[in-house]
Design a protein around this motif. Structure first.
Motif, PDB file in Angstrom:
ATOM      1  N   UNK A  12      55.979 -44.828 -31.919  1.00 43.50           N
ATOM      2  CA  UNK A  12      55.677 -43.499 -31.389  1.00 43.50           C
ATOM      3  C   UNK A  12      56.360 -43.309 -30.039  1.00 43.50           C
ATOM      4  N   UNK A  13      56.249 -44.315 -29.177  1.00 43.79           N
ATOM      5  CA  UNK A  13      56.883 -44.236 -27.854  1.00 43.79           C
ATOM      6  C   UNK A  13      58.391 -44.079 -28.011  1.00 43.79           C
ATOM      7  N   UNK A  14      58.968 -44.904 -28.852  1.00 42.17           N
ATOM      8  CA  UNK A  14      60.428 -44.915 -29.025  1.00 42.17           C
ATOM      9  C   UNK A  14      60.948 -43.579 -29.540  1.00 42.17           C
ATOM     10  N   UNK A  15      60.178 -42.919 -30.392  1.00 44.12           N
ATOM     11  CA  UNK A  15      60.664 -41.682 -31.017  1.00 44.12           C
ATOM     12  C   UNK A  15      60.223 -40.414 -30.298  1.00 44.12           C
ATOM     13  N   UNK A  16      59.125 -40.475 -29.510  1.00 46.85           N
ATOM     14  CA  UNK A  16      58.546 -39.214 -29.043  1.00 46.85           C
ATOM     15  C   UNK A  16      58.168 -39.149 -27.569  1.00 46.85           C
ATOM     16  N   UNK A  43      48.523 -62.502 -14.662  1.00 47.90           N
ATOM     17  CA  UNK A  43      47.922 -61.607 -15.648  1.00 47.90           C
ATOM     18  C   UNK A  43      48.392 -61.993 -17.047  1.00 47.90           C
ATOM     19  N   UNK A  44      47.540 -62.701 -17.771  1.00 44.06           N
ATOM     20  CA  UNK A  44      47.897 -63.162 -19.118  1.00 44.06           C
ATOM     21  C   UNK A  44      47.716 -62.070 -20.169  1.00 44.06           C
ATOM     22  N   UNK A  45      47.110 -60.938 -19.787  1.00 41.82           N
ATOM     23  CA  UNK A  45      46.885 -59.850 -20.736  1.00 41.82           C
ATOM     24  C   UNK A  45      47.992 -58.802 -20.694  1.00 41.82           C
ATOM     25  N   UNK A  46      48.869 -58.902 -19.714  1.00 45.48           N
ATOM     26  CA  UNK A  46      49.884 -57.875 -19.503  1.00 45.48           C
ATOM     27  C   UNK A  46      50.979 -57.933 -20.569  1.00 45.48           C
ATOM     28  N   UNK A  47      51.399 -56.738 -21.027  1.00 50.88           N
ATOM     29  CA  UNK A  47      52.482 -56.629 -22.001  1.00 50.88           C
ATOM     30  C   UNK A  47      53.550 -55.645 -21.528  1.00 50.88           C
ATOM     31  N   UNK A  48      53.765 -55.621 -20.217  1.00 55.80           N
ATOM     32  CA  UNK A  48      54.706 -54.671 -19.634  1.00 55.80           C
ATOM     33  C   UNK A  48      56.157 -54.967 -20.003  1.00 55.80           C
ATOM     34  N   UNK A  49      56.478 -56.218 -20.283  1.00 57.28           N
ATOM     35  CA  UNK A  49      57.868 -56.585 -20.552  1.00 57.28           C
ATOM     36  C   UNK A  49      58.422 -55.828 -21.750  1.00 57.28           C
ATOM     37  N   UNK A  50      57.694 -55.843 -22.849  1.00 56.08           N
ATOM     38  CA  UNK A  50      58.156 -55.133 -24.035  1.00 56.08           C
ATOM     39  C   UNK A  50      58.226 -53.637 -23.811  1.00 56.08           C
ATOM     40  N   UNK A  51      57.257 -53.096 -23.065  1.00 55.26           N
ATOM     41  CA  UNK A  51      57.264 -51.668 -22.777  1.00 55.26           C
ATOM     42  C   UNK A  51      58.466 -51.298 -21.906  1.00 55.26           C
ATOM     43  N   UNK A  52      58.786 -52.151 -20.948  1.00 56.85           N
ATOM     44  CA  UNK A  52      59.944 -51.901 -20.087  1.00 56.85           C
ATOM     45  C   UNK A  52      61.218 -51.784 -20.911  1.00 56.85           C
ATOM     46  N   UNK A  53      61.372 -52.672 -21.881  1.00 56.05           N
ATOM     47  CA  UNK A  53      62.558 -52.619 -22.745  1.00 56.05           C
ATOM     48  C   UNK A  53      62.610 -51.304 -23.524  1.00 56.05           C
ATOM     49  N   UNK A  54      61.457 -50.855 -24.026  1.00 50.10           N
ATOM     50  CA  UNK A  54      61.408 -49.591 -24.768  1.00 50.10           C
ATOM     51  C   UNK A  54      61.787 -48.411 -23.879  1.00 50.10           C
ATOM     52  N   UNK A  55      61.184 -48.352 -22.696  1.00 45.11           N
ATOM     53  CA  UNK A  55      61.422 -47.211 -21.813  1.00 45.11           C
ATOM     54  C   UNK A  55      62.842 -47.210 -21.256  1.00 45.11           C
ATOM     55  N   UNK A  56      63.392 -48.400 -21.036  1.00 41.82           N
ATOM     56  CA  UNK A  56      64.779 -48.465 -20.554  1.00 41.82           C
ATOM     57  C   UNK A  56      65.760 -47.915 -21.584  1.00 41.82           C
ATOM     58  N   UNK A  57      65.426 -48.044 -22.857  1.00 44.99           N
ATOM     59  CA  UNK A  57      66.271 -47.468 -23.902  1.00 44.99           C
ATOM     60  C   UNK A  57      66.241 -45.942 -23.863  1.00 44.99           C
ATOM     61  N   UNK A  58      65.135 -45.395 -23.342  1.00 44.65           N
ATOM     62  CA  UNK A  58      64.973 -43.944 -23.305  1.00 44.65           C
ATOM     63  C   UNK A  58      65.466 -43.341 -21.996  1.00 44.65           C
TER      64      UNK A  58
END
Length: 259
Positions: free
Chosen positions: A161-165, A179-194
């Motif tokens: 959804x993020x990648x397309x919209x 912070x062992x619960x953080x998942x910002x790395x994958x999100x950063x890669x997605x947003x950098x593509x946009x």
């Protein structure tokens, strides 16, 4: 400056606001954000931002939650205008989320027609239900293989959804060193593509609970002693990471504030 409750939102209204913060907290602590995130939110109001913190109760349907908190936020804007508490003219609106609150802002920015000057995403979390809620994993094990309890959308669907919209171009992603619960790395890669040049990432000292830093009361005795010194050190350690978070957010919101 006192908190007021309007249309299910908790709101701080500074004099002559320069922008609006729509805040969404993490799962299970988002039901009373004016208490659990008080120091962080009051510091934002102290910098001139109107803070609208929308509580929510976590369910499996995150799309429904995202749309409901947006409706509550928009109702608050209408009521503020009716009470003449919302200045005339344009005020930039920023989404600020912590943990699950980040996912909700991402869904709002992808699935809803909103205008945002930017989003601040702190300790992004997009776990599957089985990882986020141990009870659900136990429940799943009792069911047939054809039925599985999962968040809607699932982690994979959320990424798609993020990648397309996703339409909010300016983003600040904040993660903490412990912070062992953080998942910002994958999100950063997605947003950098946009929006590569519009995405800022910051790694700060602290942990997943740093944004919830609370006011620790330590009353020194008549005669200062080693226990008082320990109490002051403990208080400073708690506040240090929270102060760093406040400064980082404020600098991104208002780069001229440090000049």
């Amino acid at each position: 400056m006192d908190w007021i409750e309007i249309s299910g939102n908790w709101i701080l209204v500074p004099r002559n606001p320069i922008g609006i913060i729509h805040f969404l907290g993490g799962a299970f602590v988002a039901t009373a954000p004016h208490l659990t995130y008080r120091l962080l939110l009051e510091s934002l109001a102290g910098k001139g931002f109107m803070v609208i913190a929308t509580p929510f109760v976590n369910t499996l349907d995150h799309v429904a939650i995202a749309k409901q908190v947006l409706r509550n936020f928009e109702r608050a804007l209408i009521r503020l205008e009716e009470r003449s508490l919302l200045p005339s003219g344009y005020l930039p609106i920023y989404g600020v989320g912590h943990s699950m609150g980040c996912k909700l802002h991402l869904l709002i920015g992808s699935l809803c027609d909103v205008e945002r000057a930017g989003n601040i995403l702190i300790s992004y979390n997009n776990y599957a239900a089985r990882d986020a809620i141990p009870l659900i994993q136990q429940f799943n094990s009792q069911l047939s293989s054809n039925f599985n309890v999962e968040f809607t959308p699932s982690p994979l669907e959320t990424n798609q959804i993020i990648q397309s919209s996703y339409k909010v171009r300016r983003n600040l992603l904040i993660k903490f060193t412990n912070d062992t619960l953080d998942q910002s790395l994958g999100l950063t890669e997605l947003l950098n593509q946009l929006f590569a040049e519009m995405v800022t990432t910051q790694t700060l000292t602290g942990n997943h609970l740093t944004p919830l830093g609370q006011d620790v009361k330590w009353q020194a005795g008549k005669d200062f002693n080693p226990f008082d010194a320990l109490g002051q050190w403990f208080k400073q350690e708690i506040y240090r990471d929270l102060h760093q978070l406040k400064r980082t957010i404020n600098l991104w919101l208002n780069p001229l504030s440090s000049l």
